[in-house]
Design an enzyme around this catalytic site. Sequence first.
Site, PDB file in Angstrom:
ATOM      1  N   ASP A   1       0.817  -1.210   0.000  1.00  0.00           N
ATOM      2  CA  ASP A   1       0.000   0.000   0.000  1.00  0.00           C
ATOM      3  C   ASP A   1       0.852   1.262   0.000  1.00  0.00           C
ATOM      4  O   ASP A   1       1.356   1.679   1.050  1.00  0.00           O
ATOM      5  CB  ASP A   1      -0.912  -0.030   1.238  1.00  0.00           C
TER       6      ASP A   1
ATOM      7  N   ASP B   1      -1.714   5.595  -5.121  1.00  0.00           N
ATOM      8  CA  ASP B   1      -2.087   4.748  -3.993  1.00  0.00           C
ATOM      9  C   ASP B   1      -2.476   3.343  -4.432  1.00  0.00           C
ATOM     10  O   ASP B   1      -3.628   3.089  -4.823  1.00  0.00           O
ATOM     11  CB  ASP B   1      -3.262   5.396  -3.231  1.00  0.00           C
TER      12      ASP B   1
END
Length: 327
Positions: free
Chosen positions: A33, A215
């Site tokens: 992430d 992201d």
Amino acid sequence: CQTGEVAADPQLYDQSYLSPVTIGNSELMLDFDTGSADLWCFSTESPAVQSAGHGLYNPSTGTELDGAFWDITYGDQSAASGNVFADKVVVGGVTATKQAIEAATSVSYEFTEDVASDGLLGLAFSSINTILPQPQTTFFDTVRNTLAKAVFTVDLKKGAAGSYTFGYIDSSKYSGAITYVPVNTANGFWQFTADGYSGGGNNASTGRGGVAIADTGTSLLYLPASVAKGYYSGVQGASFDFRQGGYTLPCSATPPDFNVAIGGKTFTVPGSYINYAPLRAGSSTCFGGIQADSGIGFSIFGDVFLKAVYAIFDDSGSSPKLGFAAQ
Ligand SMILES: CC[C@H](C)[C@H](NC(=O)[C@H](C)NC(=O)[C@@H](CCSC)NC[C@@H](N)Cc1ccccc1)C(=O)O
């Protein structure tokens, strides 16, 4: 000088991508992430009712960081918290001999329910690591100085396994030149500025770009409300559905491609990526892969965008930069 590569396996509808990570003597599947900076996982300390079905980290191989604890909240209001151990982590052959492992003692239901994921491996900047009283480094920051080059790359794919590389750029994964843009690290994210957008109805209000973060931990592409509205104005049967909290469109539709200008180069998200997934199994209405970024404060270039490009997260120079290339 370490280099390595690890698979990124897509979950249903590419909702997330999971990669195998060895922690101590457990192999867990973690969600890499770039939008957060904590490496946390389910553990033998997690309550059984929360960790049922998940791979668990057993801290017996690690060394507890006395007095350290962590507590993280994500944009979707999911959350996790726990305590901290130092242990060995191996990702695609790249080894961190002493990495802060955040063992969960509590997680919200979103994580309990996603039984394929055993936790997250944060790749944002260590400045937003949530460990107190002393924040610790991300896996990338821990191994950075041992890498052949202080970079990692992201090659996600639609409905197929992609990969993350550490320490090198894989020239076989992209075509043409890499376009680099500067990164603003003030918020701890890989934050950059997009020049403009086009595609869809009224050409998605071209011209106005905006601040965005790259992201990998977010599934969709969140853009300024005017851009999202403009895009769907050209899609037959699309509408903003308040109950679903976003734009929906007929699953039978083939929406137009969407173009993003970054660093003077145009990158195209195929329209098929924007017909994201049925609202529920068997539904003929689908949720859109482009949504409005209202209330977030910046745009989020999640997996719907990232699976259309080869992305280079480069911290090898005097300041971090992001590279994008056509796949
Ligand atoms: C603004 C969101 C909260 C409140 C904010 N937290 C963040 O920004 C955290 C680090 N990052 C995130 O919540 C977002 C990036 C900023 S979006 C506002 N990305 C990480 C998220 N997709 C990880 C995830 C993966 C799978 C399942 C759920 C969540 C904070 O702590 O201040």
